[in-house]
Design a protein around this motif. Structure first.
Motif, mmCIF file in Angstrom:
data_model
loop_
_atom_site.group_PDB
_atom_site.id
_atom_site.type_symbol
_atom_site.label_atom_id
_atom_site.label_comp_id
_atom_site.label_asym_id
_atom_site.label_seq_id
_atom_site.Cartn_x
_atom_site.Cartn_y
_atom_site.Cartn_z
ATOM 1 N N VAL A 36 0.837 -1.207 0.000
ATOM 2 C CA VAL A 36 0.000 0.000 0.000
ATOM 3 C C VAL A 36 0.871 1.256 0.000
ATOM 4 N N PHE A 37 1.891 1.284 0.847
ATOM 5 C CA PHE A 37 2.772 2.451 0.895
ATOM 6 C C PHE A 37 3.522 2.631 -0.421
ATOM 7 N N LEU A 38 3.946 1.531 -1.020
ATOM 8 C CA LEU A 38 4.647 1.617 -2.295
ATOM 9 C C LEU A 38 3.732 2.192 -3.375
ATOM 10 N N LEU A 39 2.511 1.694 -3.453
ATOM 11 C CA LEU A 39 1.585 2.193 -4.473
ATOM 12 C C LEU A 39 1.230 3.660 -4.241
ATOM 13 N N PHE A 40 0.918 4.034 -2.996
ATOM 14 C CA PHE A 40 0.594 5.431 -2.715
ATOM 15 C C PHE A 40 1.820 6.334 -2.882
ATOM 16 N N GLY A 41 2.986 5.826 -2.558
ATOM 17 C CA GLY A 41 4.208 6.607 -2.761
ATOM 18 C C GLY A 41 4.497 6.836 -4.234
ATOM 19 N N TYR A 46 4.424 10.531 -8.668
ATOM 20 C CA TYR A 46 4.023 10.818 -10.043
ATOM 21 C C TYR A 46 3.178 12.084 -10.090
ATOM 22 N N TRP A 47 2.238 12.198 -9.178
ATOM 23 C CA TRP A 47 1.380 13.374 -9.147
ATOM 24 C C TRP A 47 2.187 14.639 -8.871
ATOM 25 N N ASP A 48 3.068 14.569 -7.881
ATOM 26 C CA ASP A 48 3.852 15.741 -7.524
ATOM 27 C C ASP A 48 4.832 16.141 -8.621
ATOM 28 N N SER A 49 5.356 15.159 -9.338
ATOM 29 C CA SER A 49 6.319 15.490 -10.389
ATOM 30 C C SER A 49 5.654 16.197 -11.566
ATOM 31 N N HIS A 50 4.362 15.973 -11.747
ATOM 32 C CA HIS A 50 3.659 16.607 -12.861
ATOM 33 C C HIS A 50 2.840 17.826 -12.443
ATOM 34 N N MET A 51 2.549 17.969 -11.175
ATOM 35 C CA MET A 51 1.692 19.059 -10.729
ATOM 36 C C MET A 51 2.414 20.150 -9.952
ATOM 37 N N THR A 52 3.502 19.813 -9.278
ATOM 38 C CA THR A 52 4.222 20.810 -8.493
ATOM 39 C C THR A 52 5.704 20.724 -8.809
ATOM 40 N N SER A 53 6.392 21.798 -8.534
ATOM 41 C CA SER A 53 7.846 21.773 -8.719
ATOM 42 C C SER A 53 8.511 21.619 -7.356
ATOM 43 N N GLY A 54 9.683 21.051 -7.330
ATOM 44 C CA GLY A 54 10.398 20.870 -6.072
ATOM 45 C C GLY A 54 10.323 19.446 -5.571
ATOM 46 N N SER A 56 9.182 16.125 -3.522
ATOM 47 C CA SER A 56 7.894 15.469 -3.306
ATOM 48 C C SER A 56 7.770 15.041 -1.847
ATOM 49 N N ALA A 57 6.604 15.243 -1.284
ATOM 50 C CA ALA A 57 6.349 14.797 0.088
ATOM 51 C C ALA A 57 6.060 13.306 0.131
ATOM 52 N N ALA A 58 5.793 12.707 -1.018
ATOM 53 C CA ALA A 58 5.463 11.285 -1.071
ATOM 54 C C ALA A 58 6.698 10.400 -1.047
ATOM 55 N N THR A 59 7.869 10.989 -1.066
ATOM 56 C CA THR A 59 9.098 10.196 -1.089
ATOM 57 C C THR A 59 9.244 9.349 0.156
ATOM 58 N N SER A 60 8.872 9.878 1.313
ATOM 59 C CA SER A 60 9.004 9.096 2.543
ATOM 60 C C SER A 60 8.057 7.898 2.540
ATOM 61 N N THR A 61 6.872 8.054 1.968
ATOM 62 C CA THR A 61 5.936 6.931 1.856
ATOM 63 C C THR A 61 6.489 5.874 0.915
ATOM 64 N N LEU A 62 7.050 6.311 -0.179
ATOM 65 C CA LEU A 62 7.638 5.386 -1.148
ATOM 66 C C LEU A 62 8.808 4.621 -0.543
ATOM 67 N N VAL A 63 9.702 5.319 0.129
ATOM 68 C CA VAL A 63 10.870 4.675 0.730
ATOM 69 C C VAL A 63 10.447 3.706 1.836
ATOM 70 N N THR A 64 9.453 4.084 2.629
ATOM 71 C CA THR A 64 8.958 3.193 3.679
ATOM 72 C C THR A 64 8.380 1.920 3.072
ATOM 73 N N GLY A 65 7.606 2.041 2.007
ATOM 74 C CA GLY A 65 7.054 0.861 1.339
ATOM 75 C C GLY A 65 8.135 -0.060 0.805
ATOM 76 N N VAL A 66 9.146 0.520 0.207
ATOM 77 C CA VAL A 66 10.253 -0.287 -0.326
ATOM 78 C C VAL A 66 10.997 -0.998 0.804
ATOM 79 N N LEU A 67 11.250 -0.286 1.898
ATOM 80 C CA LEU A 67 11.976 -0.900 3.022
ATOM 81 C C LEU A 67 11.159 -2.007 3.688
ATOM 82 N N LEU A 68 9.847 -1.830 3.792
ATOM 83 C CA LEU A 68 9.007 -2.886 4.361
ATOM 84 C C LEU A 68 9.026 -4.134 3.479
ATOM 85 N N LEU A 69 8.929 -3.944 2.169
ATOM 86 C CA LEU A 69 8.966 -5.094 1.267
ATOM 87 C C LEU A 69 10.344 -5.745 1.236
#
Length: 90
Positions: A36-41, A46-54, A56-69
């Motif tokens: 779940v964390f990997l998918l939401f991350g 993806y959303w932040d890279s196309h909608m905002t500059s700078g 991403s706040a989702a990086t911590s969710t992505l990294v947590t999902g990868v580390l759990l797996l």
């Protein structure tokens, strides 16, 4: 803070001998949360890279999902290695 506690619990469970039922339950929980964390991350990044500059706040969710797996992948690797190295039973 919660992400760090989840990662510590997932990797810490590799070093302690748990009862079989608790090991299966924790593995299912960490796999589910990791997926779940990997998918939401990924979706958040993806959303932040196309909608905002700078950054991403989702990086911590992505990294947590990868580390759990990865913690569960390490557990599978540990079990396979133990099965290959263990002496055969008579």
């Amino acid at each position: 803070m919660v992400y760090a506690l989840l990662v510590i619990a997932a990797w810490g469970s590799l070093f302690f001998r748990l009862p079989v039922w608790l090991s299966i339950l924790s593995s299912c929980a960490f796999l589910g949360l990791g997926a779940v964390f990997l998918l939401f991350g990924l979706a958040g990044s993806y959303w932040d890279s196309h909608m905002t500059s700078g950054d991403s706040a989702a990086t911590s969710t992505l990294v947590t999902g990868v580390l759990l797996l990865l913690s569960r992948a390490a557990l599978v690797f540990k079990l396979i290695l133990h099965a290959l190295v263990a002496p055969p039973e008579p």
